[in-house]
Write a protein that holds these residues in place. Structure first.
Motif, PDB file in Angstrom:
ATOM      1  N   GLY A  22       0.798  -1.222   0.000  1.00  0.00           N
ATOM      2  CA  GLY A  22       0.000   0.000   0.000  1.00  0.00           C
ATOM      3  C   GLY A  22       0.828   1.268   0.000  1.00  0.00           C
ATOM      4  N   LYS A  23       2.140   1.132   0.030  1.00  0.00           N
ATOM      5  CA  LYS A  23       3.026   2.294   0.030  1.00  0.00           C
ATOM      6  C   LYS A  23       3.643   2.469  -1.350  1.00  0.00           C
ATOM      7  CE  LYS A  23       4.117   1.981   4.895  1.00  0.00           C
ATOM      8  NZ  LYS A  23       5.161   1.910   5.906  1.00  0.00           N
ATOM      9  N   LEU A  24       4.097   3.684  -1.618  1.00  0.00           N
ATOM     10  CA  LEU A  24       4.765   3.952  -2.877  1.00  0.00           C
ATOM     11  C   LEU A  24       6.170   3.367  -2.867  1.00  0.00           C
ATOM     12  CD1 LEU A  24       3.785   7.702  -3.405  1.00  0.00           C
ATOM     13  CD2 LEU A  24       2.735   5.686  -4.435  1.00  0.00           C
TER      14      LEU A  24
ATOM     15  N   ILE B  87       0.602  -3.145  -4.378  1.00  0.00           N
ATOM     16  CA  ILE B  87      -0.742  -3.590  -4.000  1.00  0.00           C
ATOM     17  C   ILE B  87      -0.879  -5.101  -4.195  1.00  0.00           C
ATOM     18  CG2 ILE B  87      -1.886  -1.368  -4.386  1.00  0.00           C
ATOM     19  CD1 ILE B  87      -2.337  -2.058  -7.233  1.00  0.00           C
TER      20      ILE B  87
ATOM     21  N   GLY C 103       1.736  -1.354  -9.200  1.00  0.00           N
ATOM     22  CA  GLY C 103       0.623  -0.816  -9.978  1.00  0.00           C
ATOM     23  C   GLY C 103       0.665   0.697  -9.920  1.00  0.00           C
ATOM     24  N   TRP C 104      -0.171   1.340 -10.677  1.00  0.00           N
ATOM     25  CA  TRP C 104      -0.181   2.804 -10.718  1.00  0.00           C
ATOM     26  C   TRP C 104      -1.229   3.361  -9.782  1.00  0.00           C
ATOM     27  CZ3 TRP C 104       3.878   5.028 -12.327  1.00  0.00           C
ATOM     28  CH2 TRP C 104       4.616   4.491 -13.367  1.00  0.00           C
ATOM     29  N   GLY C 105      -0.874   4.396  -9.088  1.00  0.00           N
ATOM     30  CA  GLY C 105      -1.761   5.170  -8.233  1.00  0.00           C
ATOM     31  C   GLY C 105      -1.261   6.594  -8.298  1.00  0.00           C
ATOM     32  N   ASP C 106      -0.951   7.182  -7.173  1.00  0.00           N
ATOM     33  CA  ASP C 106      -0.329   8.506  -7.146  1.00  0.00           C
ATOM     34  C   ASP C 106       1.161   8.397  -7.459  1.00  0.00           C
ATOM     35  OD1 ASP C 106      -2.706   9.770  -6.499  1.00  0.00           O
ATOM     36  OD2 ASP C 106      -2.383   9.531  -4.350  1.00  0.00           O
TER      37      ASP C 106
ATOM     38  N   TYR D 293      -2.828  -6.282 -12.420  1.00  0.00           N
ATOM     39  CA  TYR D 293      -2.014  -5.082 -12.531  1.00  0.00           C
ATOM     40  C   TYR D 293      -0.791  -5.441 -13.354  1.00  0.00           C
ATOM     41  CZ  TYR D 293      -4.819  -4.151  -8.456  1.00  0.00           C
ATOM     42  OH  TYR D 293      -5.859  -4.019  -7.585  1.00  0.00           O
TER      43      TYR D 293
ATOM     44  N   VAL E 202       2.612   2.279  -6.680  1.00  0.00           N
ATOM     45  CA  VAL E 202       2.129   1.770  -5.403  1.00  0.00           C
ATOM     46  C   VAL E 202       2.169   0.248  -5.433  1.00  0.00           C
ATOM     47  CG1 VAL E 202      -0.317   1.782  -6.070  1.00  0.00           C
ATOM     48  CG2 VAL E 202       0.300   1.981  -3.671  1.00  0.00           C
TER      49      VAL E 202
END
Length: 97
Positions: A33-35, A80, A72-75, A85, A78
């Protein structure tokens, strides 16, 4: 092997840009859950990424220590739980992108 795919295996993912002090930077797993972060290359297990074929055109990138997770892509990038993904890898003259 396609021109766009890396051979499945274990890799360090190195940033093209060096740190302000000239160090190589590697994509580093910081936890679920972290970058992922570009951190100085130490060759620790948190910087080892397992690349596997997802299908004939795409691949998944997982932290070697936590293969049940994927990038995967998020901000940003990330980390996950695994599932649908995928990243596309493209060959360039000076490496892969």
């Amino acid at each position: 092997m396609s021109d766009t795919k890396l051979a499945p295996g274990k890799y360090y993912i190195i940033n093209r840009v060096l740190s302000p002090t000239g160090e190589k930077l590697a994509m580093t797993f910081e936890g679920q859950g972290k970058l992922a972060k570009a951190m100085p290359l130490t060759r620790s297990t948190t910087q080892v990424w397992s690349i596997e074929n997802y299908n004939d055109k795409t691949q998944s990138f997982s932290p070697e220590d936590s293969k049940n997770l994927q990038a995967g892509w998020g901000d940003g990038v990330v980390i996950i739980p695994a599932g649908n993904y995928t990243w596309t890898v493209r060959k360039e003259e000076d490496g892969y992108r």
